[in-house]
Scaffold this motif. Sequence first.
Motif, PDB file in Angstrom:
ATOM      1  N   ILE A  85      -3.998  -4.261  11.122  1.00  0.00           N
ATOM      2  CA  ILE A  85      -3.171  -2.855  10.994  1.00  0.00           C
ATOM      3  C   ILE A  85      -1.929  -3.345   9.925  1.00  0.00           C
ATOM      4  CG2 ILE A  85      -1.464  -1.928  12.258  1.00  0.00           C
ATOM      5  CD1 ILE A  85      -4.060  -1.064  13.287  1.00  0.00           C
ATOM      6  N   SER A  86      -1.213  -4.278  10.237  1.00  0.00           N
ATOM      7  CA  SER A  86      -0.130  -4.855   9.307  1.00  0.00           C
ATOM      8  C   SER A  86      -0.632  -4.755   7.894  1.00  0.00           C
ATOM      9  CB  SER A  86       0.396  -6.175   9.688  1.00  0.00           C
ATOM     10  OG  SER A  86       0.972  -6.258  10.798  1.00  0.00           O
ATOM     11  N   LEU A  87      -1.822  -5.317   7.580  1.00  0.00           N
ATOM     12  CA  LEU A  87      -2.333  -5.603   6.249  1.00  0.00           C
ATOM     13  C   LEU A  87      -2.557  -4.315   5.496  1.00  0.00           C
ATOM     14  CD1 LEU A  87      -3.094  -8.047   4.452  1.00  0.00           C
ATOM     15  CD2 LEU A  87      -5.490  -7.737   4.841  1.00  0.00           C
ATOM     16  N   LEU A  88      -3.123  -3.304   6.628  1.00  0.00           N
ATOM     17  CA  LEU A  88      -3.482  -2.048   6.209  1.00  0.00           C
ATOM     18  C   LEU A  88      -2.248  -0.965   5.396  1.00  0.00           C
ATOM     19  CD1 LEU A  88      -6.465  -0.779   8.349  1.00  0.00           C
ATOM     20  CD2 LEU A  88      -6.531  -1.457   5.748  1.00  0.00           C
ATOM     21  N   ARG A  89      -1.289  -1.344   6.395  1.00  0.00           N
ATOM     22  CA  ARG A  89       0.265  -0.644   6.104  1.00  0.00           C
ATOM     23  C   ARG A  89       0.614  -1.349   4.832  1.00  0.00           C
ATOM     24  NH1 ARG A  89       2.132  -1.678  12.120  1.00  0.00           N
ATOM     25  NH2 ARG A  89       1.607   0.307  13.223  1.00  0.00           N
ATOM     26  N   ALA A  90       0.457  -2.511   4.689  1.00  0.00           N
ATOM     27  CA  ALA A  90       0.961  -3.193   3.452  1.00  0.00           C
ATOM     28  C   ALA A  90       0.247  -2.676   2.224  1.00  0.00           C
ATOM     29  CB  ALA A  90       1.183  -4.578   3.830  1.00  0.00           C
ATOM     30  N   ILE A  91      -0.751  -2.634   2.315  1.00  0.00           N
ATOM     31  CA  ILE A  91      -1.692  -2.308   1.378  1.00  0.00           C
ATOM     32  C   ILE A  91      -1.469  -0.796   0.911  1.00  0.00           C
ATOM     33  CG2 ILE A  91      -4.051  -1.975   0.326  1.00  0.00           C
ATOM     34  CD1 ILE A  91      -4.967  -4.468   1.780  1.00  0.00           C
ATOM     35  N   GLY A  92      -1.459  -0.036   1.759  1.00  0.00           N
ATOM     36  CA  GLY A  92      -1.408   1.343   1.851  1.00  0.00           C
ATOM     37  C   GLY A  92      -0.001   1.797   1.256  1.00  0.00           C
ATOM     38  N   GLY A  93       1.013   1.064   1.605  1.00  0.00           N
ATOM     39  CA  GLY A  93       2.740   1.234   1.107  1.00  0.00           C
ATOM     40  C   GLY A  93       2.771   0.978  -0.222  1.00  0.00           C
ATOM     41  N   PHE A  94       1.929  -0.350  -0.420  1.00  0.00           N
ATOM     42  CA  PHE A  94       2.048  -1.043  -1.751  1.00  0.00           C
ATOM     43  C   PHE A  94       1.272  -0.222  -2.778  1.00  0.00           C
ATOM     44  CE2 PHE A  94      -0.060  -3.638  -5.018  1.00  0.00           C
ATOM     45  CZ  PHE A  94       0.970  -4.217  -5.624  1.00  0.00           C
ATOM     46  N   LEU A  95       0.027   0.455  -2.457  1.00  0.00           N
ATOM     47  CA  LEU A  95      -0.688   1.128  -3.382  1.00  0.00           C
ATOM     48  C   LEU A  95       0.045   2.346  -3.897  1.00  0.00           C
ATOM     49  CD1 LEU A  95      -4.302   0.565  -2.367  1.00  0.00           C
ATOM     50  CD2 LEU A  95      -3.117  -0.383  -4.356  1.00  0.00           C
ATOM     51  N   LEU A  96       0.521   3.003  -2.830  1.00  0.00           N
ATOM     52  CA  LEU A  96       1.327   4.399  -3.235  1.00  0.00           C
ATOM     53  C   LEU A  96       2.703   4.000  -3.948  1.00  0.00           C
ATOM     54  CD1 LEU A  96       1.531   7.267  -2.305  1.00  0.00           C
ATOM     55  CD2 LEU A  96       2.867   6.629  -0.386  1.00  0.00           C
TER      56      LEU A  96
END
Lengths: 279, 255
Positions: A85-96
């Motif tokens: 979950i944490s990783l997905l949040r980080a990746i999502g926010g970072f990509l955006l």
Amino acid sequence: MSNQAGVLSRRTIDEKELALKRQRKQSITSYWVRGLALPASIILIWELAGLFELISATLLPRPSEILAAFRDLIVSGELFSHFTISLLRAIGGFLLGGALGLAAGLAVGFSKRTEQTLDPTLQMLRTVPTLAVIPLFILWFGFGEVSKILLISKAAFFPLYVNAFLGIRSVDSKLFDVAKVLQFSKWKQITTLILPAALPNILLGLRLSLGGAWLALVAAELMGSSEGVGYLIMDARQFSQTSIVFVGIIIFAVFGKASDSFVRYFERRLLKWRENYIG
Amino acid sequence: MTLLDLNDVSKRFITEKGITRALDDIELDVKKGEFITIIGPSGCGKSTLLKIIAGLDTEHEGEVLLDGDAVLGPSIDKGFIFQEPRLFPWLNVEKNISANLPVTKEVKEHVRELIKLVRLEGFETAYPKELSGGMAQRVAIARALLRNPKVLLLDEPFGALDAFTRAHMQEVLLDIWQKNKTTMIFVTHDIDEAIYLADRVVIMNARPGTIRKMIPVGVTHPRKKTNADFQKIRQQVLTEFEQVEHGKSLAVSHS
Ligand SMILES: Nc1ncnc2c1ncn2[C@@H]1O[C@H](COP(=O)(O)OP(=O)(O)O)[C@@H](O)[C@H]1O
Ligand SMILES: [Mg+2]
């Protein structure tokens, strides 16, 4: 006689080489020994101090207890799901945030007019600390994923924006003369001259963005969530499970470092043409 | 046959400090295949003149005709070699030479020939940081030659190189000139270099920048700097310079 002398000197050379090899091996070992001596002794003293109950187990659990907590979390599968979950949040926010930051940085870098319209506003927003907007984001978007992702995006946006902009503007003007003389098309000028020249700065921005995203992730998860490594830490704190708090902190630290090393690896490969590259 | 025709070319720089007459009424005809060297004290407008011919500077008086057409901007017809090689640091030797051109089979073949011509075999995939100054300048020359320029403009291209490398580069350039028959306009502040390379040495005056004298060099190649005819021309050029007011800054190499 000369033959004997030859044999003799040959042997001394071999011996010298062996000695040198041994020395080199020793120096590699001593490098590790020297580097690990301090942390190893700290951990040992820590463990012993815990064993003899010199420090409270709720404040500072022993290293072996932390390890046990870590193992339990892995076995139950909890750690994996929180981490994902944490990783997905980080990746999502970072990509955006990163993609927008890169796009805005390039747009502003390429066009003076875009710079005049966009840059003053963005520079003003840049000075707003990420942590200070948390209450506002919670008011607007609640405690859900949206506010977390946006917070991470904000943190990832600016380093890439600033560095992409800077990279494009710092292209050597002498090379532009070359591009003129060789009759580069506008497109070739961008792909063969400007982007490669800006790449070192863009990659630096990428690293800083990743770091920012990671920090924002921790802040976002600590402010309130029901999943993720940050939640794991907050939840453990309520029940005074200090070992689990430690596990969470270590995970954040290790993955922060890992993501940074990942980008540095690409940096090394993509920038091998650089004069001053050490490593 | 005239390739390049300069008629009444003048250039003024207007700054807060005043007006600099960088060039004044320059008249120059360059024949196809000719090797011209331009020599003069620093600040006499040599670089300005080359930039005007290259089309990098179009704000001047008078006209510049290349093959009968007015020069309106930079183009690959006019190859330009700067004092520094100005290679793209992120491209290897081959790719620096082809640069913006699509790597077709034909281009590839031509690049290979040019690498041989500038004597850089074995360095095709080296990056600029791995090259010496002379090697990098040879890459720059190959890069210009790949575009089949009608004229190659060189602005003190060997100025930053040591004496040995410089002598080697002169050989390479003469070799290229003899094989490709490219018209050359070569700016230098080294009298020996100017005479060694040229069909015609153009001597300039400073402030205002004008052409003082043109001296044909009738010595056949390969030339020897110790040769009597060479020395006679050298004396002639030196005599001109003794009369040039601002000639103090001119480098005279003794070889
Ligand atoms: N961009 C410029 N602005 C103002 N003055 C210039 C500029 N470029 C050259 N000059 C002046 O024009 C004169 C000729 O310069 P340049 O062509 O560079 O000389 P050279 O190459 O022979 O040393 C010099 O006096 C120089 O100061
Ligand atoms: Mg100059």
